[in-house]
Design a protein around this motif. Structure first.
Motif, mmCIF file in Angstrom:
data_model
loop_
_atom_site.group_PDB
_atom_site.id
_atom_site.type_symbol
_atom_site.label_atom_id
_atom_site.label_comp_id
_atom_site.label_asym_id
_atom_site.label_seq_id
_atom_site.Cartn_x
_atom_site.Cartn_y
_atom_site.Cartn_z
ATOM 1 N N PRO A 52 13.169 -12.250 39.624
ATOM 2 C CA PRO A 52 12.544 -11.414 40.662
ATOM 3 C C PRO A 52 13.536 -11.000 41.743
ATOM 4 N N GLY A 53 13.518 -9.710 42.076
ATOM 5 C CA GLY A 53 14.375 -9.203 43.136
ATOM 6 C C GLY A 53 15.788 -8.884 42.711
ATOM 7 N N THR A 54 16.093 -8.967 41.412
ATOM 8 C CA THR A 54 17.450 -8.666 40.940
ATOM 9 C C THR A 54 17.407 -7.498 39.961
ATOM 10 N N TRP A 55 18.554 -6.832 39.833
ATOM 11 C CA TRP A 55 18.640 -5.660 38.961
ATOM 12 C C TRP A 55 19.637 -5.867 37.829
ATOM 13 N N THR A 56 20.309 -6.978 37.841
ATOM 14 C CA THR A 56 21.281 -7.267 36.794
ATOM 15 C C THR A 56 21.319 -8.771 36.581
ATOM 16 N N ASP A 57 22.085 -9.219 35.603
ATOM 17 C CA ASP A 57 22.226 -10.658 35.382
ATOM 18 C C ASP A 57 22.918 -11.290 36.589
ATOM 19 N N VAL A 58 22.394 -12.432 37.032
ATOM 20 C CA VAL A 58 22.972 -13.110 38.199
ATOM 21 C C VAL A 58 23.262 -14.554 37.832
ATOM 22 N N PRO A 59 24.193 -15.202 38.540
ATOM 23 C CA PRO A 59 24.442 -16.622 38.290
ATOM 24 C C PRO A 59 23.189 -17.448 38.556
ATOM 25 N N LEU A 60 23.087 -18.571 37.871
ATOM 26 C CA LEU A 60 21.924 -19.440 38.022
ATOM 27 C C LEU A 60 21.691 -19.808 39.483
ATOM 28 N N ARG A 61 22.762 -20.064 40.222
ATOM 29 C CA ARG A 61 22.640 -20.466 41.624
ATOM 30 C C ARG A 61 21.919 -19.405 42.464
ATOM 31 N N GLU A 62 22.106 -18.137 42.114
ATOM 32 C CA GLU A 62 21.479 -17.059 42.879
ATOM 33 C C GLU A 62 20.021 -16.847 42.477
ATOM 34 N N ALA A 63 19.639 -17.283 41.279
ATOM 35 C CA ALA A 63 18.276 -17.056 40.802
ATOM 36 C C ALA A 63 17.322 -18.191 41.166
ATOM 37 N N LEU A 64 17.831 -19.404 41.314
ATOM 38 C CA LEU A 64 16.956 -20.552 41.560
ATOM 39 C C LEU A 64 16.116 -20.443 42.824
ATOM 40 N N PRO A 65 16.591 -19.811 43.918
ATOM 41 C CA PRO A 65 15.737 -19.708 45.104
ATOM 42 C C PRO A 65 14.394 -19.024 44.852
ATOM 43 N N ALA A 66 14.257 -18.282 43.757
ATOM 44 C CA ALA A 66 12.964 -17.677 43.423
ATOM 45 C C ALA A 66 11.911 -18.732 43.141
ATOM 46 N N LEU A 67 12.337 -19.969 42.884
ATOM 47 C CA LEU A 67 11.406 -21.059 42.586
ATOM 48 C C LEU A 67 11.197 -21.972 43.795
ATOM 49 N N ALA A 68 11.709 -21.583 44.951
ATOM 50 C CA ALA A 68 11.748 -22.476 46.100
ATOM 51 C C ALA A 68 10.374 -22.812 46.672
ATOM 52 N N LYS A 69 9.358 -22.028 46.351
ATOM 53 C CA LYS A 69 8.027 -22.300 46.894
ATOM 54 C C LYS A 69 7.145 -23.096 45.934
ATOM 55 N N LEU A 70 7.664 -23.433 44.794
ATOM 56 C CA LEU A 70 6.859 -24.142 43.796
ATOM 57 C C LEU A 70 6.862 -25.644 44.063
#
Length: 264
Positions: A52-70
């Motif tokens: 969510p919020g990305t337009w290309t492949d991103v490193p795992l570190r940049e994608a994990l904050p999408a799960l921060a509210k779970l």
């Protein structure tokens, strides 16, 4: 004596199991975020597609904050197989891809599936990267099946299946066509307690994960055709029949361990 097969088994648990265990521990406040990407990726490069919020492949570190509210309980390991879709949130693109991959992560309204991509360097060396593809789950997706066993039940089922399968493989003279399996199976009788699980998992979950993670690799080895055509089609069918109950018990054990309740 340790064998290459046994050593490989201990060192390479499923990527989805590492992801679930460490992300759940982070969301429970038991490990800092900075430790999670490296613990999940190990020595591999992990990227995330369609986060969510990305337009290309991103490193795992940049994608994990999408799960921060779970919460930790919203993050689950799923290891489906043909005829056994337990844990999947109903039919759809994610369910189909998860069945094909044999492993996946359910994280709130998102599903993630690791895909291993092989590359060849300019010098001819082969290396792999892992791409986590993110799938949006429908808002009305049903909850996970309540029939999945807990850690205690999964541990008992795994022990029983291991005993039965070891006896069956002995009768089939498995050592004749996979001599390295003898050492790998022996390693299961004396697990050394090593585990990739982070803080928060109780001793039973750790013990179950340690054994099931080794066994998962042993089963992958046993399921491959023997080198040099050492067994015929009939023997291969006998092997597959002997391994099937243990494979199911192993998947259930990994799921139960990684999804177990966390404690401070």
């Amino acid at each position: 004596m340790s064998t290459p097969a046994a050593g490989a088994a201990i060192l390479t648990p499923r990527r989805s199991s590492r992801f679930v265990a460490w992300v759940r521990a982070w969301r429970a406040g038991l490990v800092p975020f900075d430790e999670v990407p490296d613990a999940v990726a190990g020595n591999e490069e992990h990227l995330v597609a369609d986060s969510p919020g990305t337009w290309t492949d991103v490193p795992l570190r940049e994608a994990l904050p999408a799960l921060a509210k779970l919460s930790p309980d919203e993050i689950r390991l799923v290891l489906p197989a043909p005829g056994d879709p337990r844990g999947l949130p109903g039919p759809g693109d994610f369910a189909g891809a998860a069945l094909l991959a044999g492993e996946a992560v359910v994280a709130g309204g998102l599903g993630l599936i690791p895909q291993v991509r092989e590359h060849i360097s300019g010098s001819g060396d082969i290396f792999e990267t892992v791409l986590w593809r993110v799938y949006p789950l429908p808002a009305d997706a049903p909850a996970a099946s309540l029939t999945l066993p807990g850690a205690a039940e999964a541990e008992a089922e795994l022990a029983a299946a291991l005993a039965d399968t070891t006896a069956a493989l002995t009768r089939l003279d498995v050592a004749q066509w996979r001599p390295e399996l003898a050492g790998a199976l022996a390693a299961l009788r004396r697990p050394d307690g090593t585990t990739d699980l982070p803080p928060g998992f109780d001793p039973r979950a750790r013990r179950l994960f340690a054994r099931a993670a080794v066994l998962d690799r042993v089963l992958a080895l046993a399921g491959h055709a023997a080198p040099g055509g050492a067994i015929n089609n009939y023997e291969a069918q006998q092997r597959d029949a002997a391994l099937r109950p243990l494979t199911t018990a192993c998947r259930q054990a990994l799921v139960a361990a990684c999804n177990a309740p966390l404690r401070p």
